[in-house]
Design a protein around this motif. Structure first.
Motif, mmCIF file in Angstrom:
data_model
loop_
_atom_site.group_PDB
_atom_site.id
_atom_site.type_symbol
_atom_site.label_atom_id
_atom_site.label_comp_id
_atom_site.label_asym_id
_atom_site.label_seq_id
_atom_site.Cartn_x
_atom_site.Cartn_y
_atom_site.Cartn_z
ATOM 1 N N GLU A 110 0.832 -1.210 0.000
ATOM 2 C CA GLU A 110 0.000 0.000 0.000
ATOM 3 C C GLU A 110 0.864 1.256 0.000
ATOM 4 N N LYS A 111 0.409 2.247 -0.763
ATOM 5 C CA LYS A 111 0.931 3.600 -0.621
ATOM 6 C C LYS A 111 -0.257 4.470 -0.204
ATOM 7 N N MET A 112 -0.588 4.378 1.072
ATOM 8 C CA MET A 112 -1.777 5.044 1.602
ATOM 9 C C MET A 112 -1.664 6.564 1.536
ATOM 10 N N SER A 113 -0.431 7.065 1.580
ATOM 11 C CA SER A 113 -0.229 8.514 1.610
ATOM 12 C C SER A 113 -0.692 9.202 0.333
ATOM 13 N N ASP A 114 -0.867 8.440 -0.761
ATOM 14 C CA ASP A 114 -1.384 9.025 -1.996
ATOM 15 C C ASP A 114 -2.873 9.335 -1.907
ATOM 16 N N TRP A 115 -3.544 8.806 -0.871
ATOM 17 C CA TRP A 115 -5.005 8.848 -0.841
ATOM 18 C C TRP A 115 -5.534 9.457 0.448
ATOM 19 N N VAL A 116 -4.778 10.390 1.026
ATOM 20 C CA VAL A 116 -5.219 11.024 2.266
ATOM 21 C C VAL A 116 -5.448 12.514 2.058
ATOM 22 N N ASP A 117 -6.377 13.034 2.816
ATOM 23 C CA ASP A 117 -6.611 14.470 2.914
ATOM 24 C C ASP A 117 -5.974 14.920 4.220
ATOM 25 N N PRO A 118 -4.936 15.735 4.187
ATOM 26 C CA PRO A 118 -4.235 16.125 5.419
ATOM 27 C C PRO A 118 -5.132 16.801 6.452
ATOM 28 N N THR A 119 -6.293 17.328 6.027
ATOM 29 C CA THR A 119 -7.197 18.001 6.959
ATOM 30 C C THR A 119 -8.245 17.064 7.540
ATOM 31 N N ASP A 120 -8.252 15.811 7.101
ATOM 32 C CA ASP A 120 -9.239 14.832 7.571
ATOM 33 C C ASP A 120 -8.849 14.285 8.935
ATOM 34 N N ARG A 121 -9.754 14.376 9.885
ATOM 35 C CA ARG A 121 -9.476 13.902 11.244
ATOM 36 C C ARG A 121 -9.867 12.448 11.460
ATOM 37 N N SER A 122 -10.464 11.812 10.455
ATOM 38 C CA SER A 122 -10.979 10.457 10.679
ATOM 39 C C SER A 122 -9.929 9.379 10.479
ATOM 40 N N ILE A 123 -8.992 9.562 9.533
ATOM 41 C CA ILE A 123 -8.097 8.466 9.194
ATOM 42 C C ILE A 123 -6.727 8.911 8.691
ATOM 43 N N SER A 124 -6.596 10.143 8.220
ATOM 44 C CA SER A 124 -5.372 10.559 7.516
ATOM 45 C C SER A 124 -4.112 10.380 8.346
ATOM 46 N N TYR A 125 -4.175 10.705 9.625
ATOM 47 C CA TYR A 125 -2.993 10.669 10.489
ATOM 48 C C TYR A 125 -2.581 9.249 10.880
ATOM 49 N N LEU A 126 -3.434 8.264 10.577
ATOM 50 C CA LEU A 126 -3.135 6.875 10.918
ATOM 51 C C LEU A 126 -2.220 6.198 9.899
ATOM 52 N N LEU A 127 -2.235 6.671 8.669
ATOM 53 C CA LEU A 127 -1.808 5.841 7.548
ATOM 54 C C LEU A 127 -0.339 5.958 7.187
ATOM 55 N N GLY A 128 0.231 4.806 6.802
ATOM 56 C CA GLY A 128 1.616 4.719 6.369
ATOM 57 C C GLY A 128 1.723 3.907 5.100
ATOM 58 N N ASP A 129 2.943 3.795 4.577
ATOM 59 C CA ASP A 129 3.209 3.106 3.312
ATOM 60 C C ASP A 129 4.177 1.946 3.532
ATOM 61 N N GLY A 130 3.972 0.871 2.799
ATOM 62 C CA GLY A 130 4.901 -0.251 2.887
ATOM 63 C C GLY A 130 4.384 -1.459 2.151
ATOM 64 N N ALA A 131 5.172 -2.515 2.173
ATOM 65 C CA ALA A 131 4.787 -3.774 1.534
ATOM 66 C C ALA A 131 5.402 -4.927 2.296
ATOM 67 N N GLY A 132 4.663 -6.026 2.334
ATOM 68 C CA GLY A 132 5.160 -7.267 2.912
ATOM 69 C C GLY A 132 4.798 -8.407 1.983
ATOM 70 N N ALA A 133 5.682 -9.364 1.845
ATOM 71 C CA ALA A 133 5.454 -10.468 0.918
ATOM 72 C C ALA A 133 5.902 -11.782 1.533
ATOM 73 N N VAL A 134 5.235 -12.850 1.121
ATOM 74 C CA VAL A 134 5.646 -14.196 1.517
ATOM 75 C C VAL A 134 5.517 -15.119 0.317
ATOM 76 N N VAL A 135 6.267 -16.214 0.361
ATOM 77 C CA VAL A 135 6.113 -17.299 -0.598
ATOM 78 C C VAL A 135 5.468 -18.461 0.135
#
Length: 332
Positions: free
Chosen positions: A149-174
């Protein structure tokens, strides 16, 4: 009557290797509190988050996915060409079509089966359930499961509901064949009546028809989501434990979706996990990374020396949809 030939795979599967990629920037609460008129103290108290990791503008979600995938394949000890399917769990790939999984497969030099899973924060566990079934059915020898996920592409910095929670990263397994059970039964489901609780602020067709609308971002009805996750997901996790034929005392690590520390603490109480169980709380430093949060939290436990190969872990993802999935796995 002609009889069809069917494939039969191994009796059991397991996770063979883990890989992760995190956003390049560490973003402290202080950087985000101005537009939402909040404070570092309030965010820590309500969510447990001190910092979150976010990717640089030029880093895309497939870049994150590729980094995690290559590491997972290396750690599984196989060649990339032994991967027969690529499952990419994400809600932040910025194209309606084609999906991100074929693009990721191509970057890895693969022409294998490849498809996206859109199950938000439950996406990684959905992928594990699918991969387990594919290996045991003989559909694939090895399956690459990626939550990115790159959640930071989809946040409104003024939104108090979820914007401040979100981060970016990836995890994978075989996921591949095993001589002994390595992935317990997946317990999963949905409650579509709660779909509006975590949502995109406007659909693409609404934006097309009304260009005065702001660009769509993520939004949640925080109190309702908190109540659902805190009191509905504990029983699902316990059902996964029972389906695997083990008890809470057999679990070494509890690795839930990293949504909120208070949700995690409530789930621990509901499941009845003993104090000996290690509880993943990577959210404090990484934030909520949606489909990536469980594998990222797993890697953190390894890095901190809290788990080792062969340990039993209970993992559960839950989020927008509303959807959820849980299983007990043997750590690689």
């Amino acid at each position: 009557m002609t009889t069809l030939t069917v494939r039969r795979g191994p009796e059991f599967s397991r996770i063979l290797g883990l890989g992760v990629a995190r956003g390049e920037r560490v973003v402290p609460n202080e950087e985000l509190i101005g537009p939402i008129d909040s404070s570092d103290e309030w965010i820590r108290k309500m969510t447990g988050i001190a910092t979150r990791v976010r990717a640089n503008p030029e880093t895309g979600v497939i870049d994150l996915a590729e980094g995690a995938a290559r590491q997972a394949i290396d750690n599984a000890g196989i060649d990339a060409q032994e991967i027969d399917a690529v499952l990419l769990s994400t809600i932040t790939y910025p194209h309606i079509t084609p999906g991100g999984a074929p693009v990721l497969a191509d970057r890895l030099g693969l022409t294998s089966a490849a498809f996206d899973i859109s199950a938000a924060c439950a996406g990684y566990c959905y992928g594990i359930g699918q991969a387990d079934a594919m290996v045991r059915a003989g559909t694939a020898r090895n399956v690459l499961v990626v939550g990115a996920e790159k959640m930071s592409d989809w946040v409104d910095p003024t939104d108090r509901s979820i914007s401040y929670l979100l981060g970016d990263g990836a995890g994978a397994v075989v996921v591949g064949a095993s001589d002994t059970p390595g992935i317990g039964p997946t317990v999963w489901g949905s409650d579509g009546s709660g779909a509006p609780l975590i949502r995109q602020t406007a659909s693409w067709t609404e934006l097309r028809d009304n260009r005065d609308l702001p660009f769509p971002t993520l939004f949640q009805e925080g109190p309702s989501v908190f109540k659902w996750a805190s009191f509905k997901m504990g029983p699902v996790a316990l059902e996964a434990v029972e389906a695997a034929g083990v008890t809470p005392a057999d679990i070494k690590a509890f690795i839930p979706h990293q949504a909120n520390v208070r949700i995690i603490d409530q789930m621990v109480k509901q499941i009845g996990l003993p104090d000996t169980v290690v509880v993943a709380k990577d959210i404090a430093d990484s934030g909520n990374t949606s489909a990536a949060s469980i594998p990222l939290a797993t890697e953190r436990l390894y890095r901190d020396g809290l788990v080792t190969s062969g340990d039993l872990a209970l993992q559960i993802g839950f989020g927008a949809g509303l959807v959820y999935a849980a299983q007990v796995v043997v750590l690689p």
